[in-house]
Scaffold this active site. Structure first.
Site, PDB file in Angstrom:
ATOM      1  N   HIS A  27       0.828  -1.205   0.000  1.00 24.18           N
ATOM      2  CA  HIS A  27       0.000   0.000   0.000  1.00 24.18           C
ATOM      3  C   HIS A  27       0.867   1.261   0.000  1.00 24.18           C
ATOM      4  O   HIS A  27       0.687   2.161  -0.839  1.00 24.18           O
ATOM      5  CB  HIS A  27      -0.915  -0.031   1.236  1.00 24.18           C
ATOM      6  CG  HIS A  27      -1.808   1.155   1.390  1.00 24.18           C
ATOM      7  ND1 HIS A  27      -3.155   1.116   1.099  1.00 24.18           N
ATOM      8  CD2 HIS A  27      -1.572   2.426   1.819  1.00 24.18           C
ATOM      9  CE1 HIS A  27      -3.695   2.309   1.332  1.00 24.18           C
ATOM     10  NE2 HIS A  27      -2.750   3.123   1.776  1.00 24.18           N
ATOM     11  N   GLU A  28       1.836   1.332   0.902  1.00 22.65           N
ATOM     12  CA  GLU A  28       2.660   2.539   0.999  1.00 22.65           C
ATOM     13  C   GLU A  28       3.567   2.684  -0.225  1.00 22.65           C
ATOM     14  O   GLU A  28       3.814   3.793  -0.686  1.00 22.65           O
ATOM     15  CB  GLU A  28       3.483   2.534   2.296  1.00 22.65           C
ATOM     16  CG  GLU A  28       2.650   2.510   3.581  1.00 22.65           C
ATOM     17  CD  GLU A  28       1.659   3.666   3.723  1.00 22.65           C
ATOM     18  OE1 GLU A  28       1.814   4.696   3.049  1.00 22.65           O
ATOM     19  OE2 GLU A  28       0.705   3.534   4.519  1.00 22.65           O
ATOM     20  N   HIS A  59      -5.641   6.727  -2.748  1.00 21.65           N
ATOM     21  CA  HIS A  59      -6.608   5.749  -2.260  1.00 21.65           C
ATOM     22  C   HIS A  59      -7.746   5.587  -3.263  1.00 21.65           C
ATOM     23  O   HIS A  59      -8.192   6.552  -3.867  1.00 21.65           O
ATOM     24  CB  HIS A  59      -7.182   6.196  -0.907  1.00 21.65           C
ATOM     25  CG  HIS A  59      -6.153   6.200   0.166  1.00 21.65           C
ATOM     26  ND1 HIS A  59      -6.074   7.164   1.129  1.00 21.65           N
ATOM     27  CD2 HIS A  59      -5.129   5.337   0.410  1.00 21.65           C
ATOM     28  CE1 HIS A  59      -5.053   6.901   1.930  1.00 21.65           C
ATOM     29  NE2 HIS A  59      -4.462   5.800   1.513  1.00 21.65           N
ATOM     30  N   HIS A  78       1.662   4.276  -2.996  1.00 22.42           N
ATOM     31  CA  HIS A  78       1.641   5.741  -2.870  1.00 22.42           C
ATOM     32  C   HIS A  78       2.915   6.323  -3.480  1.00 22.42           C
ATOM     33  O   HIS A  78       2.869   7.260  -4.268  1.00 22.42           O
ATOM     34  CB  HIS A  78       1.568   6.166  -1.403  1.00 22.42           C
ATOM     35  CG  HIS A  78       0.206   6.058  -0.786  1.00 22.42           C
ATOM     36  ND1 HIS A  78      -0.946   6.449  -1.441  1.00 22.42           N
ATOM     37  CD2 HIS A  78      -0.182   5.648   0.449  1.00 22.42           C
ATOM     38  CE1 HIS A  78      -1.980   6.255  -0.629  1.00 22.42           C
ATOM     39  NE2 HIS A  78      -1.549   5.770   0.512  1.00 22.42           N
ATOM     40  N   TYR A 116      -9.907   1.823   1.306  1.00 20.24           N
ATOM     41  CA  TYR A 116     -10.113   1.774   2.748  1.00 20.24           C
ATOM     42  C   TYR A 116     -11.345   0.935   3.087  1.00 20.24           C
ATOM     43  O   TYR A 116     -12.208   0.696   2.250  1.00 20.24           O
ATOM     44  CB  TYR A 116     -10.256   3.191   3.305  1.00 20.24           C
ATOM     45  CG  TYR A 116      -8.941   3.801   3.762  1.00 20.24           C
ATOM     46  CD1 TYR A 116      -7.724   3.280   3.330  1.00 20.24           C
ATOM     47  CD2 TYR A 116      -8.916   4.873   4.637  1.00 20.24           C
ATOM     48  CE1 TYR A 116      -6.528   3.822   3.756  1.00 20.24           C
ATOM     49  CE2 TYR A 116      -7.710   5.434   5.068  1.00 20.24           C
ATOM     50  CZ  TYR A 116      -6.528   4.892   4.625  1.00 20.24           C
ATOM     51  OH  TYR A 116      -5.347   5.426   5.061  1.00 20.24           O
TER      52      TYR A 116
HETATM   53 ZN   LIG Z   1      -2.690   5.131   2.121  1.00 23.93          ZN
END
Ligand SMILES: [Zn+2]
Length: 287
Positions: free
Chosen positions: A185-186, A195, A189, A241
């Site tokens: 996930h990071e 997101h 980014h 999320y």
């Molecule tokens: Zn995030």
């Protein structure tokens, strides 16, 4: 160099809200054990109980004490570091925040802090390597490259979106962020992705329930003018999320439409669409 001391302690109000949420979760857990399991699955595609290892639950938990400021940088959208105010694929990818490509591969140099145990380092390296099997992105140990990511255990899990130039921190706190899905996930980014629920077309796919969101956290749900790379909205994206993200009352904050019962934000790894997006954004030859 960013210093951990630059990280402000979170607002007392936020802590109270978080404790309240934790309390709600434990109450719900008891209820969950008592009621028939099928009842919960009928009510919604997620329960607080089975969301506990979802990316957003892990990140939200690890970032409980994260202040809004980190090295004069604002942390927004839960775990995104935004340099000096506002700045799927962030619009910046059209202006040069992508990582450069050499002979068909995108090399992203990295350093991993010595703070981690061998086991933690292994999980981080698994996350880094996972991109090379399905995309043209190759994370490689930094040599003398100017631009690189610095993976370190600061307070919480967060990353900048896209390449910033120079050293850029990807924070994976030893206290709650070293999970394969959080690492992916990071890193997404850092590659330039936002997101899923902030996508430009999100209102056709999810309803944001503002009355259930913690008052100080509403900014996490702002829509962004993303480049969706002709990929479908994806509830199973590792960038999506969970249903209860930043809830102030244990009630859903993100509800899928038209079918509110579909599970969302439960990915334990990149989805096919996450992979497709990387390949499209970086013009990998697989697409
Ligand atoms: Zn995030």
């Amino acid at each position: 160099m960013p210093s951990p001391s630059a990280i402000a302690v979170s607002l007392a109000v936020l802590c109270v809200a978080q404790f309240h949420l934790a309390e709600m979760i434990s109450i719900r857990k008891v209820a969950y054990n008592v009621t028939a399991k099928h009842l919960d699955t009928k009510v919604s595609g997620n329960t607080l109980n089975d969301d506990q290892f979802s990316v957003s639950t892990l990140i939200e938990k690890a970032n409980t004490n994260l202040g809004q400021e980190y090295d004069r940088t604002v942390i927004e959208f839960g775990d995104i570091a935004v340099p000096g105010g506002l700045q799927n694929a962030d619009p910046c990818t059209a202006r040069g925040c992508k990582w450069p490509k050499t002979k068909g591969n995108v090399y992203v140099p990295y350093l991993i802090s010595r703070q981690y145990s061998a086991r933690e380092r292994q999980i981080i390296e698994q996350g880094l390597r996972s991109f090379s099997t399905s995309t043209c992105v190759r994370f490689k140990p930094r040599g003398t490259e100017q631009d690189y990511i610095k993976i370190e255990s600061l307070n919480g899990c967060f990353s900048f979106v896209g390449r910033r130039g120079g050293a850029q921190t990807v924070s994976l706190s030893r206290n709650g962020c070293v999970y394969f899905q959080v690492v992916q996930h990071e890193l997404l980014h850092a590659l330039g992705f936002n997101h899923e629920q902030t996508r430009s077309d999100r209102d056709q796919h999810v309803r944001i329930v503002y009355e259930n969101i913690m008052r100080t956290q509403e900014h996490n749900f702002r829509r962004i003018n993303t480049n969706n790379l002709l990929t479908p909205y994806d509830y199973n994206s590792v960038m999506h999320y969970g249903r209860f993200a930043f809830s102030r009352n244990g009630q859903a904050t993100i509800v899928p439409i038209p079918n509110p019962n579909v599970a969302i934000g439960r990915a334990m790894e990149m989805s096919r669409n996450d992979i497709l997006r990387i390949n499209r954004l970086y013009n990998c030859s697989q697409t």
